[in-house]
Design a protein around this motif. Structure first.
Motif, PDB file in Angstrom:
ATOM      1  N   ASN A  24       0.815  -1.213   0.000  1.00  0.00           N
ATOM      2  CA  ASN A  24       0.000   0.000   0.000  1.00  0.00           C
ATOM      3  C   ASN A  24       0.854   1.271   0.000  1.00  0.00           C
ATOM      4  OD1 ASN A  24      -2.560   1.165  -0.144  1.00  0.00           O
ATOM      5  ND2 ASN A  24      -2.635   1.525   2.062  1.00  0.00           N
ATOM      6  N   ARG A  26       2.131   4.725  -0.953  1.00  0.00           N
ATOM      7  CA  ARG A  26       1.360   5.884  -1.434  1.00  0.00           C
ATOM      8  C   ARG A  26       1.905   6.446  -2.754  1.00  0.00           C
ATOM      9  NH1 ARG A  26       2.653   9.854   3.475  1.00  0.00           N
ATOM     10  NH2 ARG A  26       2.664   7.843   4.523  1.00  0.00           N
ATOM     11  N   GLU A  84      -5.652  -1.100  10.253  1.00  0.00           N
ATOM     12  CA  GLU A  84      -4.608  -0.499   9.423  1.00  0.00           C
ATOM     13  C   GLU A  84      -3.563  -1.537   9.027  1.00  0.00           C
ATOM     14  OE1 GLU A  84      -4.671   2.749   8.269  1.00  0.00           O
ATOM     15  OE2 GLU A  84      -6.677   2.573   9.122  1.00  0.00           O
ATOM     16  N   ARG A  87      -4.695  -3.946   6.188  1.00  0.00           N
ATOM     17  CA  ARG A  87      -4.635  -3.373   4.833  1.00  0.00           C
ATOM     18  C   ARG A  87      -3.269  -3.602   4.196  1.00  0.00           C
ATOM     19  NH1 ARG A  87      -4.629   1.955   5.303  1.00  0.00           N
ATOM     20  NH2 ARG A  87      -4.956   2.232   3.086  1.00  0.00           N
ATOM     21  N   ARG A  88      -2.245  -3.794   5.021  1.00  0.00           N
ATOM     22  CA  ARG A  88      -0.891  -3.994   4.520  1.00  0.00           C
ATOM     23  C   ARG A  88      -0.460  -5.462   4.611  1.00  0.00           C
ATOM     24  NH1 ARG A  88       2.390   1.134   4.874  1.00  0.00           N
ATOM     25  NH2 ARG A  88       4.171  -0.291   4.879  1.00  0.00           N
ATOM     26  N   ARG A 291      -5.434   4.703  14.808  1.00  0.00           N
ATOM     27  CA  ARG A 291      -5.143   4.929  13.387  1.00  0.00           C
ATOM     28  C   ARG A 291      -3.904   5.794  13.215  1.00  0.00           C
ATOM     29  NH1 ARG A 291      -8.663   8.012  11.424  1.00  0.00           N
ATOM     30  NH2 ARG A 291     -10.284   8.104  13.030  1.00  0.00           N
ATOM     31  N   PHE A 292      -3.797   6.837  14.036  1.00  0.00           N
ATOM     32  CA  PHE A 292      -2.639   7.716  13.942  1.00  0.00           C
ATOM     33  C   PHE A 292      -1.366   6.957  14.301  1.00  0.00           C
ATOM     34  CE2 PHE A 292       0.535  10.714  15.211  1.00  0.00           C
ATOM     35  CZ  PHE A 292       0.341  11.823  14.403  1.00  0.00           C
ATOM     36  N   ALA A 295      -0.385   4.608  11.493  1.00  0.00           N
ATOM     37  CA  ALA A 295       0.137   5.348  10.343  1.00  0.00           C
ATOM     38  C   ALA A 295       1.554   5.838  10.614  1.00  0.00           C
ATOM     39  CB  ALA A 295      -0.783   6.523  10.018  1.00  0.00           C
ATOM     40  N   ARG A 296       1.792   6.327  11.823  1.00  0.00           N
ATOM     41  CA  ARG A 296       3.126   6.807  12.161  1.00  0.00           C
ATOM     42  C   ARG A 296       4.144   5.664  12.169  1.00  0.00           C
ATOM     43  NH1 ARG A 296       5.024  11.373  14.307  1.00  0.00           N
ATOM     44  NH2 ARG A 296       3.599  12.147  12.699  1.00  0.00           N
ATOM     45  N   PHE A 298       4.040   2.853  10.413  1.00  0.00           N
ATOM     46  CA  PHE A 298       4.320   2.444   9.039  1.00  0.00           C
ATOM     47  C   PHE A 298       5.118   3.515   8.291  1.00  0.00           C
ATOM     48  CE2 PHE A 298       0.511  -0.411   9.660  1.00  0.00           C
ATOM     49  CZ  PHE A 298       1.259  -1.577   9.683  1.00  0.00           C
ATOM     50  N   ASP A 299       4.888   4.791   8.623  1.00  0.00           N
ATOM     51  CA  ASP A 299       5.713   5.855   8.039  1.00  0.00           C
ATOM     52  C   ASP A 299       7.174   5.654   8.425  1.00  0.00           C
ATOM     53  OD1 ASP A 299       3.687   7.161   6.722  1.00  0.00           O
ATOM     54  OD2 ASP A 299       3.334   8.629   8.315  1.00  0.00           O
TER      55      ASP A 299
END
Length: 336
Positions: A24, A26, A84, A87-88, A291-292, A295-296, A298-299
């Protein structure tokens, strides 16, 4: 079973591009993503996560450590992280460390020894420096509380602002003597700070005798409330610093046969709206926090060198119900 190279050949792209779509990324264009996803569906391709483990030296999983999985707030965080991660194509290993700091290190390191790709942690104890050696191996993101003695990513809620908002709401109902009950972790201390800010702004002194910071089990809270209510300036309202404490407060007030004490709690829980009166709460967004945090994490995995803000504070909101009225004041649902 189809391979990544076969998917790449079918879609007319490189194997690396297929990997980016699977993960996934971006930075894949919509047209390329659509071609790869169509090829994956046509060939019934399933990513070989075991190969990912051997190639990277890390498990295709992330860890999550919270004090208690049954707590609605932490359950919301876990659920959001799992969505989250799913999804990956990444698994989630969850551990419950309990509320005592003495068990924390063993539980967290047991997951890290599984060579997870990264970990999301709600710290219990004040010193998380034992995790410093692990940071070189896997990114760590902390939720609900900033880690003590460790520089790391964290996402927390506005504890001071929430305490101030809850207390201001009670003051707006005419309460002037407001007790505070909570545990003595950093979140409880910050929420007490917000409570005292609201009282000071209203010109109301707050005596230490109205404060309990410590264990929040029902027997302890009952004893604390009995002492506070027998004091020279008995409160007409209680501000509770977390959902576990609020449940204990409600049970204690029932045991003490005190239906004349208003209550507002920090953190919602499943039965709060069903109680009589329904409990006004500061709502924590566990889903948004999870969620945050995911996301952090995975970033950090995708772009290890990227500069990102270390500490993020999410807002909280007041959910008004019927539990904050003064004695004799008519309580209206939604205006508590």
């Amino acid at each position: 079973m189809a391979t990544m190279r076969e998917v790449a050949h079918r879609a007319g792209v490189s194997a690396k591009t297929v990997s980016r779509v699977v993960n996934n990324d971006r930075y894949v264009s919509a047209d390329v993503r659509e071609r790869v996803e169509r090829a994956i569906e046509d060939l019934q391709y399933v990513p070989n996560m075991l190969a990912v483990t051997f190639r990277t030296g890390r498990d295709a999983a992330i860890g999550v450590a919270v004090p208690g999985v049954a707590d609605p707030f932490f359950a919301g965080i876990i659920d959001a992280v799992e969505r989250e991660a799913s999804r990956r194509g990444v698994a989630v290993i969850v551990t419950s460390v309990g509320w005592e700091p003495s068990h924390e290190r063993q539980s967290i390191e047991a997951v890290l020894h599984r060579r997870v790709a990264g970990m999301i942690i709600c710290p219990v104890g004040p010193d998380m420096s034992f995790l410093r050696p692990w940071q070189a191996r896997a990114p760590l993101v902390f939720v609900d509380r900033v880690p003590g003695k460790l520089t790391a990513d964290s996402v927390v809620q506005d504890d001071v602002g929430g305490g101030r908002q809850a207390t201001a709401h009670l003051i707006g109902h005419g309460h002037r003597s407001i007790a505070f009950l909570g545990d003595d972790v950093i979140t409880g201390v910050l929420r007490l700070k917000g409570c005292r800010q609201a009282l000071a702004e209203a010109g109301i002194a707050h005596a230490d005798e109205l404060v309990h910071l410590g264990d929040v089990d029902t027997p302890t809270v009952t004893a604390a409330l009995r002492r506070i209510l027998a004091g020279p300036d008995p409160p007409t309202a209680v501000f509770s610093s977390n959902a576990r404490c609020t449940v204990s407060v409600v049970s204690a007030l029932q045991a003490l046969r005190r239906s004349d004490i208003a209550v507002v709690g920090f953190g919602d829980f499943p039965t709060a709206a069903a109680l009589h009166p329904a409990i006004t709460v500061i709502d924590q967004d566990g889903d948004g926090m999870g969620r945050f945090a995911a996301a952090r994490l995975f970033d950090r995995l995708d772009e290890p060198g990227r500069k990102l803000r270390r500490r993020t504070v999410l807002p909280v909101s007041l959910v008004t119900r019927a539990s904050c009225a003064m004695p004799g004041e008519k309580a209206h649902p939604g205006h508590g």
